[in-house]
Motif scaffolding. Sequence first.
Motif, short mmCIF file in Angstrom:
data_model
loop_
_atom_site.label_atom_id
_atom_site.label_comp_id
_atom_site.label_asym_id
_atom_site.label_seq_id
_atom_site.Cartn_x
_atom_site.Cartn_y
_atom_site.Cartn_z
N ILE A 172 52.03 35.01 39.01
CA ILE A 172 50.75 34.72 38.36
C ILE A 172 50.92 34.99 36.87
CG2 ILE A 172 48.28 35.23 38.29
CD1 ILE A 172 48.51 36.40 41.08
N LYS A 173 50.43 34.05 36.05
CA LYS A 173 50.47 34.27 34.61
C LYS A 173 49.09 33.94 34.04
CE LYS A 173 53.71 33.57 30.83
NZ LYS A 173 52.81 33.45 29.73
N MET A 198 36.47 40.27 48.12
CA MET A 198 36.42 41.06 46.89
C MET A 198 37.12 42.37 47.24
SD MET A 198 32.95 40.31 44.89
CE MET A 198 31.62 40.49 46.00
N PRO A 199 38.30 42.61 46.68
CA PRO A 199 39.19 43.66 47.19
C PRO A 199 38.61 45.08 47.20
CG PRO A 199 40.29 42.30 45.57
CD PRO A 199 38.87 41.88 45.55
N GLY A 254 47.10 40.72 53.61
CA GLY A 254 47.78 39.80 52.71
C GLY A 254 47.06 39.70 51.39
N ALA A 255 45.73 39.59 51.46
CA ALA A 255 44.93 39.46 50.24
C ALA A 255 45.09 40.69 49.35
CB ALA A 255 43.46 39.24 50.59
N GLU A 261 47.21 42.99 44.15
CA GLU A 261 48.10 43.79 43.30
C GLU A 261 48.78 42.90 42.25
OE1 GLU A 261 48.34 47.08 43.17
OE2 GLU A 261 46.74 47.07 44.68
N LEU A 262 49.15 41.68 42.67
CA LEU A 262 49.81 40.76 41.74
C LEU A 262 48.84 40.25 40.67
CD1 LEU A 262 51.79 38.76 44.43
CD2 LEU A 262 52.76 40.35 42.79
N GLN A 263 47.58 40.01 41.08
CA GLN A 263 46.56 39.58 40.11
C GLN A 263 46.36 40.67 39.06
OE1 GLN A 263 43.35 38.89 42.99
NE2 GLN A 263 43.09 36.88 42.09
#
Lengths: 241, 198
Positions: free
Chosen positions: A29-30, A190-191, A220-221, A226-228
């Motif tokens: 993700i960028k 919404m995490p 998974g979400a 974490e990547l977001q």
Amino acid sequence: MKNPGIKLLDENGKRLDGRGLKELRPITIKAGVLDRADGSCYLEWGGNKVLAGVYGPREVIPRHLADPLKARVVYRYNLAPFSVDERARPGPSRRSIEISKVSREALEKAIFLEEFPKTQIDVYVEVLEAEAGTRCAALTAASVALADAGIPMRDLVTACAAGKIEGKIALDLMKEEDNYGEADFPIAIMPRTKEIVLMQMDGNFTREELTEALETAINGAMQVYELQKKALKERYKIEGE
Amino acid sequence: MIKRIVIPGEEIKARVKDHVYERNGKFYSKVYGVLIEDKGVGRIVPLKGHYVPRKGDIVIGVIEEIKYGGCLVDINTAESAFLPTEREYEQGDLISAEVDSINEVKEARLTNDRKLFGGALVEVDPVKIPRIIGKNNSMIDMIREKTGTKIVVGRNGRIWIKGEETSKAAEAIDMIVKHTHATGLTETIKNFLEGESR
């Protein structure tokens, strides 16, 4: 679609691309890739490539759609003609209109709409390359782009799919699994609270399988979240520290 | 003092007044910004944002339309502001004005209008304006003094500059925008302004 005899799981329980049942495809993700948009994000998720741009809050067009109590969200999911094997006819289709609607409703839950009355927030997501799970990829990118645009939100929105292949619950289906598997189950949450803001299903699950699939998809979400987070935190470096 | 980047939905332990929301006694960030924390008290500075008019703000606007008894002015918000005035403006004129009042849908009414003649207009993100002004106008006064320019800073992210060294002042503003969260920024800008003019 009828399976032409592809075995989706090998004898070691590995999938076609060598993943385990509960593994995600590689994701990058960028944030902040477009100069002319207020906020933007480029995301690669396995074979999916999506580009999201956010504009606004700006004047509502056409004007009579303006809501004096809250902002209006316009979400456009668009599949590029060259994104799939057989050329997709350009323009909105039955499928993309539906995806745009459910994704818009998911984002509306997260944005503080009441802070921008009589305005419109435009979210455009272009799918440049598609390989199953584009609605999840698009929504994930859109929420990063919204944060990047400086729009106040309760939380990011993170999407991920689970599914059923050869009678087993698997995370994040790829193209063959989506086509020849038994079920596909994309969700968006919404995490922070794990509130579900989008849920769709294609195929059949038993009650137990559904519970397991939901748990798998949420897990998974959370990994995607974490990547977001990483993408947003790494966009800027604090100088002089 | 600790500085770190926060994202929407992230829990904020420090006491922060703006850009947070409360759920069950805990506070969470609303925006993507920088949290500046010192001894349990902090503030969040958004990295990007939009101009929301507030009473008393000085803004720079462009006349959009002449109406009976006033003009509609573009002040970098979704909805144009209304300026009741007897003066004769033309479409495209640049003015500085004060926000007189806001209605319930955040539309502004302006007052104390002044026409700006000539000069150059620089547009920046509205969240950078407090940094450009500095504490007690320190930063902007320094730029004014060292470049000998006239500068009007609008809260809506528009800065009007007039004078001999307009481009140098604009360059200094550009530097502030790029390095908003750097420590010792005032010194850097001072050195830049005192350096040889090219």
